[in-house]
Motif scaffolding. Structure first.
Motif, short mmCIF file in Angstrom:
data_model
loop_
_atom_site.label_atom_id
_atom_site.label_comp_id
_atom_site.label_asym_id
_atom_site.label_seq_id
_atom_site.Cartn_x
_atom_site.Cartn_y
_atom_site.Cartn_z
N PRO A 47 1.02 -1.46 0.21
CA PRO A 47 0.09 0.51 -0.18
C PRO A 47 0.77 1.12 0.11
CG PRO A 47 -0.48 -1.26 2.03
CD PRO A 47 0.28 -1.91 1.15
N ASP A 48 0.49 2.34 -0.66
CA ASP A 48 0.66 3.56 -0.86
C ASP A 48 1.24 4.00 0.48
OD1 ASP A 48 0.59 3.47 -3.32
OD2 ASP A 48 -1.47 4.94 -3.30
N ASN A 49 0.48 3.46 1.53
CA ASN A 49 1.16 4.33 2.80
C ASN A 49 1.57 3.39 4.45
OD1 ASN A 49 -1.25 2.38 3.29
ND2 ASN A 49 -2.28 3.84 5.09
N ILE A 50 2.59 2.75 3.54
CA ILE A 50 3.38 1.20 3.80
C ILE A 50 4.68 1.70 5.66
CG2 ILE A 50 5.47 1.52 2.45
CD1 ILE A 50 3.77 -1.69 4.05
#
Length: 177
Positions: free
Chosen positions: A132-135
């Motif tokens: 995910p982009d918010n890793i």
């Protein structure tokens, strides 16, 4: 010669031919398929180790000793080709002999089939999911959670109890059967 004597002579000749052939056949069988002078009393298989317990016999069939042999070892001119839990295969002069554990020699298949390890069939291609982009946010949240867990008194008490139990198991002597 009378007919009665002629019949007797023919019968005697047939007996000699048949008997001689039988004796010759026995000699040929002994040359082709000698019986191994031993029996297998047991096997021990704990991979990668395979051991056959072979009892060597004298001419009267009495035990003269027991050997612990591995695959590839030789006893009385017979090479151990393969060890299974209930049978052992021996080779000599291009022939294979099968001896079941606790039994005498039996006819063996002419060749020992190789064991082919299982291989997974690739029916579907693997699918990969991008992170995910918010890793980075997820990593920070995980680190915070683990830190709070380590500081929690109930968690600390549980860890100490596990350490105490595992230390006890290591200090206790193993049970004997």
């Amino acid at each position: 010669m009378r007919p009665h004597g002629l019949v007797l002579a023919v019968l005697l000749a047939e007996l000699l031919v048949i008997g001689g052939g039988a004796w010759a056949g026995e000699d040929m069988d002994e040359q082709r398929s000698p019986s191994p002078p031993f029996r297998v009393s047991g096997t021990v298989i704990s991979l990668p180790t395979k051991i056959a317990l072979v009892v060597v016999l004298d001419a009267q069939g009495k035990s003269t000793g027991e050997l612990k042999l591995h695959e590839g070892d030789t006893v009385e001119g017979y090479r151990i080709a393969d060890i299974h839990h209930d049978e052992v295969f021996f080779e000599r002069n291009g022939q294979t002999f099968q001896i079941r554990v606790g039994h005498e020699r039996h006819a063996a298949p002419p060749q020992i089939a190789p064991v082919i390890p299982y291989q997974r069939k690739k029916e579907r291609p693997a699918t990969f999911v991008d992170p995910p982009d918010n890793i980075e946010d997820i990593r920070k949240q995980t680190e915070t959670f683990v830190q709070q867990l380590k500081e929690h008194p109930a968690f600390q008490q549980g860890l100490e109890e596990l350490k105490r139990r595992s230390g006890q198991r290591l200090a206790d002597p193993p049970a004997t059967p």
